[in-house]
Design a protein around this motif. Structure first.
Motif, PDB file in Angstrom:
ATOM      1  N   TYR A 104     -20.127 -65.855 -33.272  1.00 46.43           N
ATOM      2  CA  TYR A 104     -19.657 -64.542 -32.832  1.00 46.43           C
ATOM      3  C   TYR A 104     -19.784 -64.389 -31.320  1.00 46.43           C
ATOM      4  CZ  TYR A 104     -20.123 -63.384 -37.820  1.00 46.43           C
ATOM      5  OH  TYR A 104     -20.010 -63.375 -39.181  1.00 46.43           O
ATOM      6  N   ASN A 135     -17.246 -61.707 -29.928  1.00 41.46           N
ATOM      7  CA  ASN A 135     -17.240 -60.644 -30.937  1.00 41.46           C
ATOM      8  C   ASN A 135     -18.644 -60.035 -30.932  1.00 41.46           C
ATOM      9  OD1 ASN A 135     -17.209 -59.024 -33.223  1.00 41.46           O
ATOM     10  ND2 ASN A 135     -16.075 -60.494 -34.470  1.00 41.46           N
ATOM     11  N   HIS A 188     -20.154 -57.933 -34.109  1.00 37.82           N
ATOM     12  CA  HIS A 188     -20.683 -58.734 -35.211  1.00 37.82           C
ATOM     13  C   HIS A 188     -21.896 -59.548 -34.770  1.00 37.82           C
ATOM     14  CE1 HIS A 188     -16.726 -58.602 -37.727  1.00 37.82           C
ATOM     15  NE2 HIS A 188     -17.557 -57.626 -38.046  1.00 37.82           N
ATOM     16  N   GLU A 225     -22.664 -59.687 -40.153  1.00 34.82           N
ATOM     17  CA  GLU A 225     -21.488 -59.496 -41.015  1.00 34.82           C
ATOM     18  C   GLU A 225     -21.836 -60.003 -42.405  1.00 34.82           C
ATOM     19  OE1 GLU A 225     -16.693 -60.471 -40.855  1.00 34.82           O
ATOM     20  OE2 GLU A 225     -18.115 -61.925 -40.035  1.00 34.82           O
TER      21      GLU A 225
END
Length: 234
Positions: free
Chosen positions: A69, A74, A77, A82
């Motif tokens: 991630y 990202n 996350h 997640e």
């Protein structure tokens, strides 16, 4: 000669007798002390191999999963996780006593800073223990300094950049941190303090590359630092 041997034998026997008497008198205390030592050593062994090491291994595993991630930027996350994957915030909390948990605090701080959540980033970066790898310590301190600057805590930013410079012996990193501190001091109109830092950089790191937002492209400090010194010397 015979008398000397007899005297030595008597001395040895006397010493043994005294030792036996001492052991007999303090037998209970000695046994208690020995048992305590065994318990402490055994307990430490059990803690390290029965709890600490498995915790460290699990934290490292969780941290490794989150890296995908981070690499994909990202950050949401990366921070929250997640599904069954733990995010950096949970890893830092659940495994706070481990090295991996400590590293999760740094990485959470970076993700939060890059997400524009400066105050939250500061909390994680302040909680990160700058130990172990000098490069990570430098990066954590530099990110914290930048977060302070973004949050208008300029005095803290300057001091943290200076601390970052002291955390590593890599000239390029030391000079960069001091240069960034100098720029902040200039923005505060603390010209004498900024000038002193620029002069220290020129003296100690003349050939170090500079890669700040103001100077890009592998330019060396000795090619640009004079203009900063000259401007503040007027």
């Amino acid at each position: 000669m015979s008398n000397q041997k007899n005297n030595q034998t008597l001395d040895v026997n006397d010493t043994l007798a005294k030792s036996e008497a001492f052991i007999t008198k303090y037998k209970k205390q000695i046994i208690t002390a020995v048992v305590a030592i065994v318990v402490i050593v055994g307990g430490s062994f059990a803690y390290v191999y029965g709890y600490a090491k498995p915790q460290e291994d699990k934290a490292q595993e969780c941290l490794g999963i989150v890296q995908k991630y981070i690499l994909a930027q990202n950050f949401e996350h990366a921070l929250k996780g997640e599904g069954k994957t733990l995010g950096l915030e949970k890893i830092a909390s659940k495994y706070s006593s481990t090295d991996a948990g400590n590293l999760a605090k740094y990485e959470a701080g970076v993700c939060l800073y890059k997400s524009g959540k400066t105050k939250e980033a500061i909390k994680y970066l302040e909680d990160y223990s700058t130990k172990g790898d000098a490069t990570v310590s430098f990066q954590a301190l530099s990110t914290l300094a930048n977060a302070y600057a973004a949050d208008k805590q300029l005095d803290k930013a300057v001091e943290t950049f200076k601390k970052a410079a002291k955390s590593t012996d890599i000239p390029a990193l030391c000079s960069q941190a001091l240069f960034d501190a100098g720029l902040i001091l200039e923005s505060q109109n603390k010209k004498d303090d900024a000038l002193k830092l620029y002069q220290d950089i020129k003296k100690d790191y003349p050939s170090a590359p500079i890669c700040s937002r103001q100077q890009q492209g592998g330019v060396t400090l000795d090619a640009v630092i004079d203009k900063y010194i000259e401007r503040l010397s007027k």
